[in-house]
Design a protein around this motif. Structure first.
Motif, mmCIF file in Angstrom:
data_model
loop_
_atom_site.group_PDB
_atom_site.id
_atom_site.type_symbol
_atom_site.label_atom_id
_atom_site.label_comp_id
_atom_site.label_asym_id
_atom_site.label_seq_id
_atom_site.Cartn_x
_atom_site.Cartn_y
_atom_site.Cartn_z
ATOM 1 N N HIS A 17 0.869 -1.184 0.000
ATOM 2 C CA HIS A 17 0.000 0.000 0.000
ATOM 3 C C HIS A 17 0.900 1.225 0.000
ATOM 4 C CE1 HIS A 17 -3.693 2.251 0.883
ATOM 5 N NE2 HIS A 17 -2.929 3.007 1.651
ATOM 6 N N GLU A 22 4.095 0.198 3.677
ATOM 7 C CA GLU A 22 2.856 -0.270 4.274
ATOM 8 C C GLU A 22 2.267 -1.405 3.433
ATOM 9 O OE1 GLU A 22 0.940 3.411 6.705
ATOM 10 O OE2 GLU A 22 0.619 3.418 4.536
ATOM 11 N N LYS A 54 2.239 0.448 13.231
ATOM 12 C CA LYS A 54 1.061 1.286 13.082
ATOM 13 C C LYS A 54 0.050 0.513 12.243
ATOM 14 C CE LYS A 54 1.484 4.956 10.216
ATOM 15 N NZ LYS A 54 1.857 6.281 9.741
ATOM 16 N N ALA A 55 -1.233 0.637 12.580
ATOM 17 C CA ALA A 55 -2.281 -0.037 11.809
ATOM 18 C C ALA A 55 -3.549 0.809 11.831
ATOM 19 C CB ALA A 55 -2.557 -1.416 12.397
ATOM 20 N N VAL A 63 -4.544 -1.308 6.888
ATOM 21 C CA VAL A 63 -3.273 -0.828 6.346
ATOM 22 C C VAL A 63 -2.285 -0.808 7.504
ATOM 23 C CG1 VAL A 63 -2.073 1.075 5.221
ATOM 24 C CG2 VAL A 63 -4.403 0.477 4.522
ATOM 25 N N THR A 64 -1.174 -1.540 7.311
ATOM 26 C CA THR A 64 -0.251 -1.795 8.416
ATOM 27 C C THR A 64 1.184 -1.481 8.027
ATOM 28 O OG1 THR A 64 -1.711 -3.594 9.104
ATOM 29 C CG2 THR A 64 0.492 -3.567 10.061
ATOM 30 N N ARG A 65 1.897 -0.908 8.986
ATOM 31 C CA ARG A 65 3.339 -0.719 8.828
ATOM 32 C C ARG A 65 4.012 -1.625 9.857
ATOM 33 N NH1 ARG A 65 6.437 3.177 6.815
ATOM 34 N NH2 ARG A 65 4.789 4.723 6.829
ATOM 35 N N ALA A 75 7.753 -4.426 1.056
ATOM 36 C CA ALA A 75 6.339 -4.702 1.314
ATOM 37 C C ALA A 75 5.789 -5.728 0.331
ATOM 38 C CB ALA A 75 5.540 -3.403 1.266
#
Length: 183
Positions: A17, A22, A54-55, A63-65, A75
Motif C-alpha cells: 500500500h 505499508e 502502526k495499523a 493498512v499496516t506498517r 512490502a
C-alpha cells in the motif's frame, strides 16, 4: 501437539500500500485491529517475525506498517505471508465461542452417534462459516457452522455433534414439497 507450540492464524498480508512499506492486511477475528494487540507475530514455521508499528482500518483491510519494512519492494515481498501467534497468548473464549484452531481434528458425529469424519478446517467463502469435514473415505464436505447444524461442541470429549437434514448428502435437486405450487 501441545498448546505451547500450537499457532493460531491471526491475519494474512496482502498487497503493498503506497511506497513507504505499508501493506494491506486481512485480519481474522471479530476486531480487525486485534492482531496488533499480541506483540510479535510470526510465520507458521517461526522463521520470520513481525512487529506492528502502526495499523489503521481502511474499508475491508487494515493498512499496516511493520517495523523494519520501509519501502514498497520490501512490502511486496510479504504478499501472502500468514501471521500467527502462539495459542497460549490468546484469552480463553467465552461460552459458545471457539478458536477455529481448537476445532481442527475434532470428531464429527451425527445425532445417531455415527461418525461423519473429522474437522480439517473452518472456511468462510463469504456466506458464513463452514466446517470442512474429512470422512474416512471420499472427498471432504462442508456443513454450516450454525447452532442449527452444530448444536453441540465438546472440546473436552473431542467431538462435535451435527444435526443434518435427511437428504443432506443426496445428489441433485431437492424433491418438490407437496405444498409447492405447480408450474
Amino acid at each position: 501437539m501441545s498448546s505451547d507450540d500450537q499457532k493460531v492464524l491471526m491475519a494474512r498480508i496482502g498487497a503493498a500500500h503506497g511506497i513507504r512499506g505499508e501493506v494491506r492486511v486481512k485480519p481474522f477475528g471479530d476486531d480487525p485491529l486485534s492482531f496488533a494487540d499480541y506483540g510479535i507475530l510470526t510465520t507458521k514455521d517461526g522463521k520470520r517475525s513481525f512487529e506492528v508499528e502502526k495499523a489503521r482500518v481502511q474499508k475491508t483491510v487494515v493498512v499496516t506498517r511493520f517495523k523494519g519494512i520501509t519501502d514498497r519492494n520490501q512490502a511486496e515481498e510479504l504478499n501472502g505471508t500468514e501471521l500467527y501467534v502462539s495459542r497460549d497468548q490468546l484469552p480463553e473464549p467465552d461460552e459458545d465461542e471457539f478458536y477455529y484452531s481448537d476445532l481442527n481434528g475434532l470428531d464429527v458425529i451425527d445425532q445417531g452417534g455415527d461418525t461423519l469424519g473429522k474437522i480439517v478446517a473452518v472456511q468462510d467463502f463469504g456466506a458464513g462459516d463452514l466446517l470442512e469435514i474429512r470422512p474416512k473415505r471420499g472427498r471432504t464436505f462442508y456443513i454450516p457452522f450454525t447452532k442449527e447444524f452444530v448444536p453441540e461442541i465438546s472440546l473436552d470429549e473431542g467431538l462435535v455433534r451435527a444435526d443434518l437434514p435427511e437428504d443432506y448428502f443426496s445428489e441433485g435437486a431437492p424433491e418438490p414439497s407437496e405444498d409447492a405450487p405447480d408450474k
